[in-house]
Structure formats: C-alpha cells, structure tokens
Design an enzyme around this catalytic site. Structure first.
Site, PDB file in Angstrom:
ATOM      1  N   ASN A  21      36.718  26.701 -12.459  1.00 30.97           N
ATOM      2  CA  ASN A  21      38.076  26.692 -11.909  1.00 30.97           C
ATOM      3  C   ASN A  21      38.447  25.221 -11.752  1.00 30.97           C
ATOM      4  OD1 ASN A  21      40.430  26.950 -10.501  1.00 30.97           O
ATOM      5  ND2 ASN A  21      39.566  28.143  -8.806  1.00 30.97           N
ATOM      6  N   ARG A  35      39.219  30.218 -15.027  1.00 33.05           N
ATOM      7  CA  ARG A  35      40.441  30.661 -14.381  1.00 33.05           C
ATOM      8  C   ARG A  35      41.590  29.884 -15.019  1.00 33.05           C
ATOM      9  NH1 ARG A  35      42.694  29.473  -8.360  1.00 33.05           N
ATOM     10  NH2 ARG A  35      44.514  30.790  -8.595  1.00 33.05           N
ATOM     11  N   HIS A  65      47.864  35.051  -8.518  1.00 34.96           N
ATOM     12  CA  HIS A  65      46.714  35.542  -7.743  1.00 34.96           C
ATOM     13  C   HIS A  65      46.177  36.864  -8.301  1.00 34.96           C
ATOM     14  CE1 HIS A  65      48.487  33.088  -4.206  1.00 34.96           C
ATOM     15  NE2 HIS A  65      47.501  32.403  -4.759  1.00 34.96           N
ATOM     16  N   ARG A 111      53.927  24.617  -0.323  1.00 31.68           N
ATOM     17  CA  ARG A 111      55.072  25.158  -1.080  1.00 31.68           C
ATOM     18  C   ARG A 111      55.940  25.996  -0.148  1.00 31.68           C
ATOM     19  NH1 ARG A 111      51.464  28.105  -5.358  1.00 31.68           N
ATOM     20  NH2 ARG A 111      49.677  27.126  -4.365  1.00 31.68           N
ATOM     21  N   GLU A 161      37.076  36.000  -6.768  1.00 31.48           N
ATOM     22  CA  GLU A 161      37.692  35.763  -8.079  1.00 31.48           C
ATOM     23  C   GLU A 161      36.646  35.357  -9.118  1.00 31.48           C
ATOM     24  OE1 GLU A 161      40.230  33.381  -5.578  1.00 31.48           O
ATOM     25  OE2 GLU A 161      41.921  33.817  -6.888  1.00 31.48           O
TER      26      GLU A 161
END
Ligand code: ADP
Length: 395
Positions: free
Chosen positions: A9, A91, A179, A239, A377
């Site tokens: 990742n 990822r 996600h 964000r 993940e």
C-alpha cells in the site's frame, strides 16, 4: 517460512507492506507487517511479526518508490532467504469504470490506470509508482491490483449518476465510491461474524483518516458517500466531505486561488484539521478542551449521523450499522455519539458492550443492531492475489 505473497500500500511518503505466508493446504496468514516511512526525508524501515514482536527498525537510504522497493526486497531476502515471493498484491485507489474487480497487471493496464491520476492525485501516482518499481526490479514476479472503487460497481444507475450533461458523463464523470476493499472484507466476514444481518440492509461506517459509509443490501454495495473522488460525503481528517460546489467556484473566481491551491486546501487543509486548526487526528481532538476541537468532533458526528439517515432512506430502512477502521474500531465515544444521534432509527446502544468494543454493541431490543467489526484490507488483497494468480484457494 513457506513461499509468500507481498501486499503493498504505497503512499506519498510511505510504503506499507504485509507478508502473508501460505502453509500447504492452509489459508493465507500474516507473517509480518511494516512500513518504510519518511521517504524523501528521514526514511526508516520498521516491521513487526504477527504477534506484534519487533522484526526490524532501521534507517534506510531511500529517495523514491524504486529505492523503497530495493530496500524492502533486501530486507525480505535477509529475513526469508529460503522462501519464494509468489506475487505482489497492490492497493490501487482508483480503477475507474472499467476495472470492476482485481486485475493481473501488465504495462498496458498500468498505462490505463495512469489516466486516472487526476481523479486521485494524492494516492494513485504513488500506488502506480510501486507497481512500476516491481516491474522494474522484480520482473518475474506477477502483480495484482485491487481497487478501492471496484466493490461499488453494480450500484443502481441513480446512485452512480452525476447530474451533468451527457457529454461530460460519457467522459467518465460518475460517482465511483471508495474504501471498497474494506467494505468487501466486512461483507465477506458477515456470514460467519454476524449471520443474523448478513443478508439484510447494512450500513458500514468506515471511519478513519478518510471516512465514508457504504449501504449494503445482501452484501452488495448499493450506495456510498464517497463519489467521483475521495472528497465527497463525510468530514475527514483533512478533507471537508460534501461541499456546495459554489464554494469551489468562489475560491477560484473571487479569491483567485490557483488549481493547486484549491487542491491542497481540499485534500490537506480542511476537515477536522481545518475546523479545529489543531489536528487531523480524532484521538488528539477528543483529548482537547478548546472549543474549535470540540466543534470539529461535533461536526464529524453530525455529518456521520446525517448521512446514516440518507443511506437508510436509500436502503428503505436498515437492519444493522457496522463500525470499522481506526475511529470506528477504537473510539467508544464517537460510536456512542453517532448512535445517540441515530436513536430515531431505533438504535439502542449497550454501553458496556460499546466500551468493551464487543462485536455486537447494541441492546437485544435494538432494531437495527449495531456492531464493531475490524477491517482487514491487506488480507482481502492477499486473498485476491492468491486466487487470481492461482496460488491457493481463497482464505
Ligand atoms: P488510515 O488507515 O486511513 O490512516 P485509520 O483507519 O488508521 O486511518 O484511522 C486513523 C484515525 O483513527 C485517526 O484519526 C486516529 O486518531 C483515530 N483513532 C485511532 N485510535 C483511536 C482511539 N482510541 N480513539 C479515537 N480515535 C482513534
């Protein structure tokens, strides 16, 4: 150790990795997890074993993705000398409209993914640089990309629609959702971990540095709060989440900000950090008494509860709410506050279970039920990498 798969990742200044082993006839299991942080500044490789024991903590000379991979490959060779690297799973944040599932990578696909960089400027270039580095430095090793957008493909047309003229929509302007690897993992464990809700209408709240909600019907995504980019929906660490597009026009037209300034503002300076002026980190903010820190937390909770209402409407009612990711898994206080704001849905929290982060944290009378389920993940990527490369049956 047995032969292994590597999950990567890659971010702007870090390369996170997991090593998964595959004993014959068994499913994937985590051997090590680590990262090279501070790429470009003070790079350092650290790694821990499956039980949290330290395996490495060392400075490395790394300036970019290629050198980060060299450093990681050298460490892996020193540690797993007799084992073979079977494949690398990555990822990748954006798969656009075309990539609706994990994909074995080649240079043409890599080129196609490069076209999506403007849609995920903070993640996609670094994800792709790691893929390039593996092609370059480990040419014989097969690679698989798992996309954060794929799980959401197949949503109803109205959920994906951005109501702009057709010519623009035909150029790929649609809501993609993100996600997805996390949501896919949660969906995959519901039948064992929470069988009573697995086939129902479930909202999953992935609350971390980036946050979003996903509406699941029978474990398929039917809507989500992130859209065309990872800026929409809930308030996040840096964000803003959903914003009147007129604000962006104002930034350009009246305040004369440049595109780069607006991008930095929206991706790096807003959300919890922008509201509080103190931190983008929820744990920090919960420990502070300044009014601006409290306002940031209040807004985070308000937006999450409001969007839970919105997705409940999209689903026609809900059977369960699942919390996951850094904040969702670890903060009883945020879960409590979101559940209190969602009491109108029939949610009733079991305070003791919530404090203990039990899988089921609602009272027996609560309809919908509420759960805490840790996401994974990396395991999801390892499973896809294994099954796509024919390395093992899915774990
Ligand atoms: P990412 O993987 O996107 O970096 P995480 O899923 O690890 O993000 O979530 C990071 C967020 O989780 C941070 O805001 C952090 O403060 C928050 N967090 C972690 N532990 C706790 C905790 N015990 N209480 C409140 N927030 C927490």
């Amino acid at each position: 150790m047995d032969d292994y798969a590597l999950v990567l990742n890659a971010g702007s200044s870090s390369l996170k990795f997991c090593v998964f082993g595959r004993p014959p006839g068994e499913s994937w299991h985590l051997e090590a997890r680590g990262q090279i942080e501070g790429i470009g500044t003070a790079p350092r490789l650290s790694a821990k074993g499956a039980n949290g024991e330290s395996l490495a903590k060392q400075d490395v000379a790394v300036r970019d993705a290629h050198e980060a991979l060299d450093a990681l490959a050298a460490w892996l060779r020193s540690k797993y000398d007799r084992s073979r690297l079977l494949g690398v799973g990555h990822r990748v944040v954006h798969g656009g409209a075309r990539f609706n599932g994990p994909t074995i990578l080649n240079t043409e696909i890599l080129h196609e993914l490069q076209q999506l960089v403007p849609l995920a400027p903070l993640h996609q270039p670094y994800n792709l640089a790691a893929i390039e580095a593996v092609f370059d430095r480990l040419p014989g090793v097969p690679q698989v990309a798992c996309f954060d957008t794929s799980f959401h493909r197949g949503q109803p047309e109205v959920a994906e629609l951005i109501p702009l003229p057709r010519e623009l929509r035909q150029q790929g302007l649609q809501r993609y959702g993100f996600h997805g690897i996390s949501y896919e993992y949660i969906a995959s464990v519901l039948p064992q971990g929470a069988p009573e809700i697995a086939d129902g209408r479930v909202i999953v709240a992935h609350l971390g540095s980036g946050s979003s909600l996903c509406a699941l019907k029978k474990r398929k995504s039917v809507d989500s709060t992130l859209g065309f980019t990872a800026l929409d929906g809930l308030c996040m660490g840096t964000r803003p989440g959903a914003l009147d597009p007129g604000v962006v026009l104002h930034l350009f037209q009246s305040l004369k900000l440049s595109a780069t300034e607006v991008e930095t503002l929206l991706y790096k300076k807003s959300g919890l950090l922008g509201i509080s002026g103190i931190s983008n980190d929820m744990r920090d903010l919960l420990g502070r008494s300044e009014p601006s820190a409290r306002l940031a937390v209040d807004y985070f909770v308000y937006r999450a509860a409001k969007e839970i209402g919105s997705l409940s409407a999209a689903l026609g009612g809900i059977d369960a709410l699942v919390f996951t990711a850094g904040i969702g898994e670890n903060s009883p206080e945020i879960r409590k506050r979101i559940c209190e704001s969602s009491a109108w849905l029939g949610i009733e929290l079991d305070e003791a279970a919530n404090a203990a982060c039990h899988p089921k944290i609602s009272t027996t009378g609560s309809k919908p039920s509420v759960w805490v389920i840790p996401t994974n993940e990396e395991l999801m990527i390892a499973r896809h990498t294994g099954s796509l490369l024919g390395l093992a049956k899915a774990a």
